[in-house]
Design a protein around this motif. Sequence first.
Motif, PDB file in Angstrom:
ATOM      1  N   ASP A 226       0.843  -1.192   0.000  1.00  0.00           N
ATOM      2  CA  ASP A 226       0.000   0.000   0.000  1.00  0.00           C
ATOM      3  C   ASP A 226       0.882   1.248   0.000  1.00  0.00           C
ATOM      4  OD1 ASP A 226      -1.824   2.025   0.490  1.00  0.00           O
ATOM      5  OD2 ASP A 226      -2.932   0.897   2.013  1.00  0.00           O
ATOM      6  N   ALA A 227       0.608   2.169  -0.900  1.00  0.00           N
ATOM      7  CA  ALA A 227       1.390   3.408  -0.968  1.00  0.00           C
ATOM      8  C   ALA A 227       1.289   4.216   0.326  1.00  0.00           C
ATOM      9  CB  ALA A 227       0.922   4.257  -2.144  1.00  0.00           C
ATOM     10  N   ALA A 228       0.258   3.993   1.120  1.00  0.00           N
ATOM     11  CA  ALA A 228       0.114   4.731   2.380  1.00  0.00           C
ATOM     12  C   ALA A 228       1.239   4.407   3.359  1.00  0.00           C
ATOM     13  CB  ALA A 228      -1.242   4.432   3.012  1.00  0.00           C
ATOM     14  N   HIS A 229       1.963   3.317   3.136  1.00  0.00           N
ATOM     15  CA  HIS A 229       3.115   3.005   3.988  1.00  0.00           C
ATOM     16  C   HIS A 229       4.219   4.048   3.852  1.00  0.00           C
ATOM     17  CE1 HIS A 229       1.907  -0.859   5.607  1.00  0.00           C
ATOM     18  NE2 HIS A 229       1.514  -1.243   4.414  1.00  0.00           N
ATOM     19  N   LYS A 230       4.178   4.859   2.815  1.00  0.00           N
ATOM     20  CA  LYS A 230       5.194   5.886   2.606  1.00  0.00           C
ATOM     21  C   LYS A 230       4.959   7.123   3.483  1.00  0.00           C
ATOM     22  CE  LYS A 230       6.355   6.549  -1.769  1.00  0.00           C
ATOM     23  NZ  LYS A 230       6.213   6.759  -3.233  1.00  0.00           N
ATOM     24  N   ILE A 231       3.791   7.215   4.100  1.00  0.00           N
ATOM     25  CA  ILE A 231       3.456   8.379   4.925  1.00  0.00           C
ATOM     26  C   ILE A 231       4.172   8.276   6.271  1.00  0.00           C
ATOM     27  CG2 ILE A 231       1.556   9.552   6.113  1.00  0.00           C
ATOM     28  CD1 ILE A 231      -0.263   8.591   3.828  1.00  0.00           C
ATOM     29  N   VAL A 232       4.741   9.370   6.708  1.00  0.00           N
ATOM     30  CA  VAL A 232       5.474   9.391   7.970  1.00  0.00           C
ATOM     31  C   VAL A 232       4.548   9.008   9.125  1.00  0.00           C
ATOM     32  CG1 VAL A 232       4.985  11.827   8.498  1.00  0.00           C
ATOM     33  CG2 VAL A 232       7.098  10.771   9.330  1.00  0.00           C
ATOM     34  N   ASN A 233       5.120   8.342  10.111  1.00  0.00           N
ATOM     35  CA  ASN A 233       4.349   7.977  11.301  1.00  0.00           C
ATOM     36  C   ASN A 233       4.183   9.221  12.175  1.00  0.00           C
ATOM     37  OD1 ASN A 233       3.410   6.908  13.753  1.00  0.00           O
ATOM     38  ND2 ASN A 233       4.491   4.981  13.417  1.00  0.00           N
ATOM     39  N   PRO A 234       2.959   9.584  12.548  1.00  0.00           N
ATOM     40  CA  PRO A 234       2.786  10.781  13.374  1.00  0.00           C
ATOM     41  C   PRO A 234       3.293  10.602  14.797  1.00  0.00           C
ATOM     42  CG  PRO A 234       0.698   9.631  13.135  1.00  0.00           C
ATOM     43  CD  PRO A 234       1.671   8.948  12.219  1.00  0.00           C
ATOM     44  N   GLN A 235       3.479   9.347  15.217  1.00  0.00           N
ATOM     45  CA  GLN A 235       3.907   9.069  16.593  1.00  0.00           C
ATOM     46  C   GLN A 235       5.429   9.156  16.684  1.00  0.00           C
ATOM     47  OE1 GLN A 235       3.041   5.078  18.025  1.00  0.00           O
ATOM     48  NE2 GLN A 235       2.704   5.853  20.095  1.00  0.00           N
ATOM     49  N   LEU A 236       5.929   9.895  17.652  1.00  0.00           N
ATOM     50  CA  LEU A 236       7.367   9.988  17.859  1.00  0.00           C
ATOM     51  C   LEU A 236       7.927   8.645  18.319  1.00  0.00           C
ATOM     52  CD1 LEU A 236       7.700  13.430  19.699  1.00  0.00           C
ATOM     53  CD2 LEU A 236       8.052  12.950  17.271  1.00  0.00           C
ATOM     54  N   TYR A 237       9.194   8.408  18.003  1.00  0.00           N
ATOM     55  CA  TYR A 237       9.877   7.173  18.418  1.00  0.00           C
ATOM     56  C   TYR A 237      10.596   7.466  19.734  1.00  0.00           C
ATOM     57  CZ  TYR A 237      12.471   2.801  17.895  1.00  0.00           C
ATOM     58  OH  TYR A 237      12.999   1.536  18.071  1.00  0.00           O
ATOM     59  N   ARG A 238      10.062   6.956  20.815  1.00  0.00           N
ATOM     60  CA  ARG A 238      10.560   7.267  22.150  1.00  0.00           C
ATOM     61  C   ARG A 238      11.485   6.143  22.623  1.00  0.00           C
ATOM     62  NH1 ARG A 238       4.999   8.238  21.945  1.00  0.00           N
ATOM     63  NH2 ARG A 238       4.426  10.457  22.028  1.00  0.00           N
ATOM     64  N   VAL A 239      12.764   6.424  22.658  1.00  0.00           N
ATOM     65  CA  VAL A 239      13.761   5.399  22.962  1.00  0.00           C
ATOM     66  C   VAL A 239      13.576   4.843  24.373  1.00  0.00           C
ATOM     67  CG1 VAL A 239      16.234   4.979  23.267  1.00  0.00           C
ATOM     68  CG2 VAL A 239      15.425   6.287  21.312  1.00  0.00           C
ATOM     69  N   GLU A 240      13.144   5.670  25.316  1.00  0.00           N
ATOM     70  CA  GLU A 240      12.933   5.184  26.682  1.00  0.00           C
ATOM     71  C   GLU A 240      11.897   4.063  26.707  1.00  0.00           C
ATOM     72  OE1 GLU A 240      12.784   8.304  25.705  1.00  0.00           O
ATOM     73  OE2 GLU A 240      14.563   9.225  26.612  1.00  0.00           O
ATOM     74  N   GLU A 241      10.839   4.215  25.897  1.00  0.00           N
ATOM     75  CA  GLU A 241       9.819   3.169  25.828  1.00  0.00           C
ATOM     76  C   GLU A 241      10.373   1.907  25.174  1.00  0.00           C
ATOM     77  OE1 GLU A 241       6.350   4.694  23.914  1.00  0.00           O
ATOM     78  OE2 GLU A 241       6.152   6.390  25.296  1.00  0.00           O
TER      79      GLU A 241
END
Length: 321
Positions: A226-241
């Motif tokens: 799906d081309a929608a996989h190219k859209i950036v993830n709105p959720q930040l990547y939190r290394v602590e989690e």
Amino acid sequence: MYQPRRVAHSGHVPVRTLNYHVLRWGPEGTHAGAQAGAQPPLVLMHGWMDVAASFQFVVDAFSESFVQGRPIIAADWRGFGLTQGPVQDHYGFPDYLADLDFLLDQIAPGQPVDLLGHSMGGNVVMLYAGARPQRIRRLINLEGFGLPATQPEQAPARHATWMDELKQFHRGELALKTYADADGVARRLIKTNPRLPEDKAQWLARQWARPITQGPNQGSWEILGDAAHKIVNPQLYRVEEVRAAYAAITAPVLVVEASETQMEQWWQGRYSLAEFHERLQSVPRLHREVIQDAAHMLHHDQPEQLASLIEDFLTAEAPLP
């Protein structure tokens, strides 16, 4: 063209609002792994813009003694391959985690599994094993490095980018490239991974793409993603989690890297292999291996080396530290 040594049985299982496509090798039956005397199921989860059939070369490289009585199951993630469900305009890791949980309930109810993920799939299985440690007997992560750390102040710009890209998607501006025929798809695969032999590229092209049967591009081949996989993830990547998830894993973990991993090239200084190794210090029972003469698609480059590592790790009788 490559001829698979072990034939996969294709089917679908219900997962949430989707119909997940799965490939099965070994004992047949929905709950084959629960049969008396059977080996634990080995569940294989692919990476971004890939499909379940990508694991065929490794499955073919397994020894007869390893596959005897062992269900081996690979699935197409939502938005990839032949997994069917409602149309989406973006994807996020929480959905992958929940999908995997529902999938394991279907294919191995009440039974710990051996779980393997490549790239994006490797990231997902690591997070999942922290959330559901009791579901995993042993865990294998192939080149699933995670993402660069983010900071809270990045959130407003990230959300704005996400909304802008959603609009691009709905205007049809993020469509995936099409190819004239299956040979064109094979050429694309080889361009991305020059180590991929011609016979495997031709076989994989027919699992990775399909002909378009209607519309202005009829007769062309389209990627099963799906081309929608190219859209950036709105959720930040939190290394602590992420570290917390890693620390909660109780199963022995094997992390496999390629000798010529492309990680530093991808992130261009924003994230390094050393940072990933530092994160891995949170994993209580960790084993690391390197596959020689291989890049990111190591399951295509060196399936025999990888199959041997997997077998040794999953069949070790002595308690793993």
